[in-house]
Design a protein around this motif. Structure first.
Motif, PDB file in Angstrom:
ATOM      1  N   SER A  98       0.839  -1.191   0.000  1.00  0.00           N
ATOM      2  CA  SER A  98       0.000   0.000   0.000  1.00  0.00           C
ATOM      3  C   SER A  98       0.878   1.247   0.000  1.00  0.00           C
ATOM      4  CB  SER A  98      -0.896  -0.005   1.246  1.00  0.00           C
ATOM      5  OG  SER A  98      -0.107   0.101   2.420  1.00  0.00           O
ATOM      6  N   GLU A  99       0.257   2.387  -0.198  1.00  0.00           N
ATOM      7  CA  GLU A  99       1.002   3.645  -0.219  1.00  0.00           C
ATOM      8  C   GLU A  99       1.683   3.920   1.125  1.00  0.00           C
ATOM      9  OE1 GLU A  99       1.590   5.752  -2.773  1.00  0.00           O
ATOM     10  OE2 GLU A  99       0.692   4.181  -4.001  1.00  0.00           O
ATOM     11  N   ALA A 100       1.137   3.312   2.191  1.00  0.00           N
ATOM     12  CA  ALA A 100       1.732   3.553   3.525  1.00  0.00           C
ATOM     13  C   ALA A 100       3.180   3.080   3.590  1.00  0.00           C
ATOM     14  CB  ALA A 100       0.898   2.848   4.587  1.00  0.00           C
ATOM     15  N   TYR A 101       3.502   2.045   2.794  1.00  0.00           N
ATOM     16  CA  TYR A 101       4.860   1.510   2.836  1.00  0.00           C
ATOM     17  C   TYR A 101       5.876   2.438   2.175  1.00  0.00           C
ATOM     18  CZ  TYR A 101       3.349  -3.001   4.653  1.00  0.00           C
ATOM     19  OH  TYR A 101       2.855  -4.000   5.448  1.00  0.00           O
ATOM     20  N   LEU A 102       5.401   3.440   1.467  1.00  0.00           N
ATOM     21  CA  LEU A 102       6.332   4.374   0.845  1.00  0.00           C
ATOM     22  C   LEU A 102       7.071   5.233   1.877  1.00  0.00           C
ATOM     23  CD1 LEU A 102       4.268   5.539  -2.276  1.00  0.00           C
ATOM     24  CD2 LEU A 102       6.198   3.950  -2.198  1.00  0.00           C
ATOM     25  N   LYS A 103       6.564   5.220   3.132  1.00  0.00           N
ATOM     26  CA  LYS A 103       7.274   5.986   4.173  1.00  0.00           C
ATOM     27  C   LYS A 103       8.683   5.433   4.396  1.00  0.00           C
ATOM     28  CE  LYS A 103       6.298   3.693   8.600  1.00  0.00           C
ATOM     29  NZ  LYS A 103       5.905   3.925   9.988  1.00  0.00           N
ATOM     30  N   TYR A 104       8.907   4.148   4.001  1.00  0.00           N
ATOM     31  CA  TYR A 104      10.244   3.585   4.162  1.00  0.00           C
ATOM     32  C   TYR A 104      11.260   4.302   3.272  1.00  0.00           C
ATOM     33  CZ  TYR A 104       8.247  -0.265   6.849  1.00  0.00           C
ATOM     34  OH  TYR A 104       7.619  -1.011   7.812  1.00  0.00           O
ATOM     35  N   LYS A 105      10.751   4.969   2.212  1.00  0.00           N
ATOM     36  CA  LYS A 105      11.634   5.762   1.351  1.00  0.00           C
ATOM     37  C   LYS A 105      12.253   6.896   2.164  1.00  0.00           C
ATOM     38  CE  LYS A 105      12.935   6.718  -3.013  1.00  0.00           C
ATOM     39  NZ  LYS A 105      13.620   5.775  -3.914  1.00  0.00           N
ATOM     40  N   ASP A 106      11.432   7.498   3.032  1.00  0.00           N
ATOM     41  CA  ASP A 106      11.926   8.591   3.878  1.00  0.00           C
ATOM     42  C   ASP A 106      12.756   8.067   5.051  1.00  0.00           C
ATOM     43  OD1 ASP A 106      10.631  10.471   2.301  1.00  0.00           O
ATOM     44  OD2 ASP A 106       8.758  10.269   3.432  1.00  0.00           O
ATOM     45  N   LEU A 107      12.414   6.875   5.556  1.00  0.00           N
ATOM     46  CA  LEU A 107      13.115   6.342   6.737  1.00  0.00           C
ATOM     47  C   LEU A 107      14.517   5.843   6.405  1.00  0.00           C
ATOM     48  CD1 LEU A 107      10.326   4.328   8.625  1.00  0.00           C
ATOM     49  CD2 LEU A 107      11.314   6.522   9.259  1.00  0.00           C
ATOM     50  N   PHE A 108      14.648   5.087   5.299  1.00  0.00           N
ATOM     51  CA  PHE A 108      15.885   4.354   5.059  1.00  0.00           C
ATOM     52  C   PHE A 108      16.750   4.887   3.906  1.00  0.00           C
ATOM     53  CE2 PHE A 108      12.871   0.867   6.533  1.00  0.00           C
ATOM     54  CZ  PHE A 108      13.256   0.983   7.854  1.00  0.00           C
ATOM     55  N   PHE A 109      16.227   5.894   3.149  1.00  0.00           N
ATOM     56  CA  PHE A 109      16.988   6.335   1.982  1.00  0.00           C
ATOM     57  C   PHE A 109      17.548   7.747   2.123  1.00  0.00           C
ATOM     58  CE2 PHE A 109      14.725   2.698   0.458  1.00  0.00           C
ATOM     59  CZ  PHE A 109      15.555   2.143  -0.512  1.00  0.00           C
ATOM     60  N   LYS A 110      17.430   8.322   3.321  1.00  0.00           N
ATOM     61  CA  LYS A 110      18.026   9.631   3.541  1.00  0.00           C
ATOM     62  C   LYS A 110      19.537   9.531   3.767  1.00  0.00           C
ATOM     63  CE  LYS A 110      14.019  12.125   5.315  1.00  0.00           C
ATOM     64  NZ  LYS A 110      13.431  12.860   6.469  1.00  0.00           N
ATOM     65  N   SER A 111      19.977   8.364   4.253  1.00  0.00           N
ATOM     66  CA  SER A 111      21.406   8.127   4.471  1.00  0.00           C
ATOM     67  C   SER A 111      21.719   6.694   4.074  1.00  0.00           C
ATOM     68  CB  SER A 111      21.788   8.383   5.933  1.00  0.00           C
ATOM     69  OG  SER A 111      21.058   7.526   6.801  1.00  0.00           O
ATOM     70  N   SER A 112      23.002   6.406   3.912  1.00  0.00           N
ATOM     71  CA  SER A 112      23.397   5.065   3.469  1.00  0.00           C
ATOM     72  C   SER A 112      23.297   4.019   4.571  1.00  0.00           C
ATOM     73  CB  SER A 112      24.826   5.096   2.921  1.00  0.00           C
ATOM     74  OG  SER A 112      25.732   5.527   3.935  1.00  0.00           O
ATOM     75  N   SER A 113      23.341   4.445   5.836  1.00  0.00           N
ATOM     76  CA  SER A 113      23.233   3.493   6.960  1.00  0.00           C
ATOM     77  C   SER A 113      22.771   4.244   8.196  1.00  0.00           C
ATOM     78  CB  SER A 113      24.580   2.807   7.228  1.00  0.00           C
ATOM     79  OG  SER A 113      25.560   3.754   7.617  1.00  0.00           O
ATOM     80  N   GLY A 114      22.271   3.495   9.156  1.00  0.00           N
ATOM     81  CA  GLY A 114      21.823   4.115  10.397  1.00  0.00           C
ATOM     82  C   GLY A 114      20.932   3.183  11.177  1.00  0.00           C
ATOM     83  N   GLU A 115      20.297   3.728  12.224  1.00  0.00           N
ATOM     84  CA  GLU A 115      19.373   2.941  13.051  1.00  0.00           C
ATOM     85  C   GLU A 115      18.299   3.872  13.598  1.00  0.00           C
ATOM     86  OE1 GLU A 115      21.906   2.525  17.103  1.00  0.00           O
ATOM     87  OE2 GLU A 115      22.783   1.576  15.338  1.00  0.00           O
ATOM     88  N   ILE A 116      17.062   3.414  13.583  1.00  0.00           N
ATOM     89  CA  ILE A 116      15.936   4.222  14.047  1.00  0.00           C
ATOM     90  C   ILE A 116      14.913   3.323  14.726  1.00  0.00           C
ATOM     91  CG2 ILE A 116      16.139   6.062  12.312  1.00  0.00           C
ATOM     92  CD1 ILE A 116      13.996   4.614  10.698  1.00  0.00           C
ATOM     93  N   PHE A 117      14.089   3.933  15.601  1.00  0.00           N
ATOM     94  CA  PHE A 117      12.924   3.261  16.171  1.00  0.00           C
ATOM     95  C   PHE A 117      11.689   3.736  15.408  1.00  0.00           C
ATOM     96  CE2 PHE A 117      15.570   2.444  19.928  1.00  0.00           C
ATOM     97  CZ  PHE A 117      15.159   1.149  20.253  1.00  0.00           C
ATOM     98  N   ASP A 118      10.820   2.802  15.060  1.00  0.00           N
ATOM     99  CA  ASP A 118       9.587   3.172  14.372  1.00  0.00           C
ATOM    100  C   ASP A 118       8.576   2.033  14.534  1.00  0.00           C
ATOM    101  OD1 ASP A 118       8.468   5.325  12.555  1.00  0.00           O
ATOM    102  OD2 ASP A 118       7.984   3.509  11.410  1.00  0.00           O
TER     103      ASP A 118
END
Length: 546
Positions: free
Chosen positions: A211-231
């Motif tokens: 669904s379109e809701a999964y497009l938020k992963y574009k903002d979560l994981f593609f702003k930098s090449s690596s990292g860690e977040i809570f969501d």
């Protein structure tokens, strides 16, 4: 009541301080273990990413080499087809296809699995520019047909791109390439292509189509090449820790997802040994406090006993003085009588009484001395000094090893002529009972242990202690030689004097006691030392007869 209240508040303050200290230590430990657990998960993710990169790169390089094959470069469909069939079988592709620069189909490896057309025009355009590209997820009909495409340019001798070699890799192969160290239900890995569409996910069948809701992963994981977040995860609504990194050969993101509850549970499990150690430390501190308290109490009791003993000694001394005064009075009277009658010889009866009273005084003083310090008579028996020394070495060798000190024990070889230097061999090979003396076993061990400890204290770190045993003129000689700092002549002259010592915590009685014990056994001790070279202490003991 006021004193009681102050005592209670003081104890309460100490308890609160200990609890605050323990809470602070627990918090610090939790943070350290949290970082360690996250670092371990990051390391596992990097291993999975490296393995996936390796598998993709291997196939991409193989395709690049295949693209330089003359039969592929000929762009002849029959020649191309033979090479593509081999590539599919060897590298696990479901099909391989060649297109011309306009995207027209030229040939394929397996006709029944015809890819049919160019998907992902953006990556196709990059290949026409001479780049090797890994596409995103491609679905021609349904999820079962999903694949990713590896694309390399086909160039002629002049370096011009004349075609594109495309190989399709089913997305279920990605599962096999990723090393699965995340196997729990709430601890898993997923892979996103450059469009934030899933290439791998344990619940991909339930997610697809996204669904379109999964497009938020574009903002979560593609702003930098690596990292860690809570969501909060879209799929199950559970808050998770996401750790992500980028593949080297593709603009994909490989992500590990761990539920917050599972993460904290792992941290707490990792803390268990340290928490137990902290509790053990608290128990040890409590026991140490109890020991200190008991020691202080014991010292107080000893002081009370000393005071009582002094009082008792005072009473005994007073009684002893009183008992001695009576015979002294009698002796004095007879002496005065003999002095007045100096012209007459002393009567035998008077002399007998005086001697009796003197013996009485002597008996009283001996009994008092025995009361003050009752002696322990040595328990003499025949001793094998080799066995005694080996027992003492066994007791002290661990302490020597901790300081890097080597202890060597050698004995004089049997049958040597005493006019020449004795030949020494390993003490283990000396005949049983070759070096026997008569003495007290405990006191002999005490002497040897004291000498070895002195030798070890003379050596800072490393060095050697050599123990030799030999015979000379009906004496058994035990020599302890160290490679320590040595003793100057000024100090050497005072060695053995009670209460003289060069050690900060010494009493000077150790060597004095050794000298006294060896003298009681009819032997002697000789000390030879050279500053900055070492010291040798030789113990001479009479050899046991028979």
């Amino acid at each position: 009541m006021k004193i009681f209240a102050k005592d209670t508040w003081a104890k309460l303050a100490i308890v609160l301080a200990i609890l605050c200290l323990f809470a602070g230590m627990f918090k610090l430990l939790f943070e350290m273990k949290y970082q360690a657990v996250v670092a371990a998960k990051r390391s596992d993710l990097q291993i999975a990413a490296s393995n996936l990169d390796l598998q993709l790169n291997f196939r991409l390089v193989a395709l690049q080499m295949l693209a330089t094959d003359s039969e592929i470069m000929s762009m002849d469909p029959e020649s191309i087809e033979r090479e593509l069939v081999r590539a599919v079988k060897v590298m696990g592709f479901f099909n391989a296809v060649v297109f011309d620069t306009n995207g027209n189909f030229i040939a394929e490896g397996i006709p029944a699995r015809h890819i049919g057309q160019v998907y992902d025009q953006q990556s196709f355009a990059k290949v026409l520019q001479g780049q090797s590209v890994i596409s995103g997820r491609i679905i021609s009909s349904d999820l079962n047909s999903a694949y990713i495409s590896l694309r390399v340019p086909i160039e002629n001798a002049e370096g011009e791109v004349i075609g594109v070699l495309v190989a399709g890799l089913p997305i279920n192969k990605i599962d096999q390439f990723v090393e699965q160290k995340f196997t729990k239900e709430k601890d898993y890995i997923f892979v996103l292509d450059h469009n934030a569409r899933f290439i791998k996910h344990p619940n991909l069948a339930d997610i697809y189509p996204e669904s379109e809701a999964y497009l938020k992963y574009k903002d979560l994981f593609f702003k930098s090449s690596s990292g860690e977040i809570f969501d909060v995860a879209i799929f199950d609504g559970v808050e998770k820790l996401y750790i992500y990194t980028t593949l080297e050969k593709a603009e994909w993101r490989i992500v590990s997802a761990t539920s917050k509850k599972l993460l904290y549970s792992s941290v707490l499990q990792a803390m268990i040994p340290d928490v137990l150690l902290m509790l053990l430390l608290l128990v040890i501190i409590g026991l140490a406090y109890r020991i200190v308290y008991q020691t202080q109490r014991y010292k107080a009791e000893r002081e009370n006993m000393r005071v009582d003993r002094l009082a008792t000694v005072s009473l005994i001394a007073a009684g002893l003085a009183h008992e001695i005064r009576n015979p002294l009075t009698a002796i004095k009277g007879f002496v005065q009588l003999m002095a007045r009658k100096s012209d007459k010889p002393a009567q035998p009866a008077h002399l007998h009484i005086m001697l009796t009273e003197i013996e009485r005084i002597e008996r009283l003083t001996n009994e008092f001395r025995m009361l003050a310090r009752p002696p322990r008579p040595p328990q003499y028996k025949q001793l094998d000094l080799v066995s005694i020394i080996q027992d003492v070495i066994l007791l002290i060798e661990r302490q020597a090893a901790e300081k890097g000190i080597k202890i060597q024990f050698q004995a004089e070889a049997a049958g040597q002529d005493q006019l020449f230097w004795p030949i020494l061999v390993d003490a283990e090979h000396s005949p049983e009972g070759a070096f026997c003396v008569r003495g007290d076993e405990g006191q002999m061990k005490q002497v040897l242990l004291n000498l070895l400890r002195n030798a070890m204290e003379a050596i800072e770190v490393g060095g050697n202690i050599r123990i030799t045993i030999s015979k000379k003129e009906h004496h058994v000689i035990v020599a302890v030689k160290d490679t320590g700092t040595g003793i100057s002549q000024e100090i050497l002259d005072q060695i053995g004097t009670p209460f003289f010592t060069t050690k900060e915590s010494g009493t000077g009685l150790g060597l004095s006691l050794c000298l006294s014990i060896i003298q009681q056994h009819g032997g002697k001790i000789e000390i030879n030392s050279v500053s900055n070279v070492g010291t040798m202490i030789s113990v001479f003991l009479p050899e046991a007869s028979g």
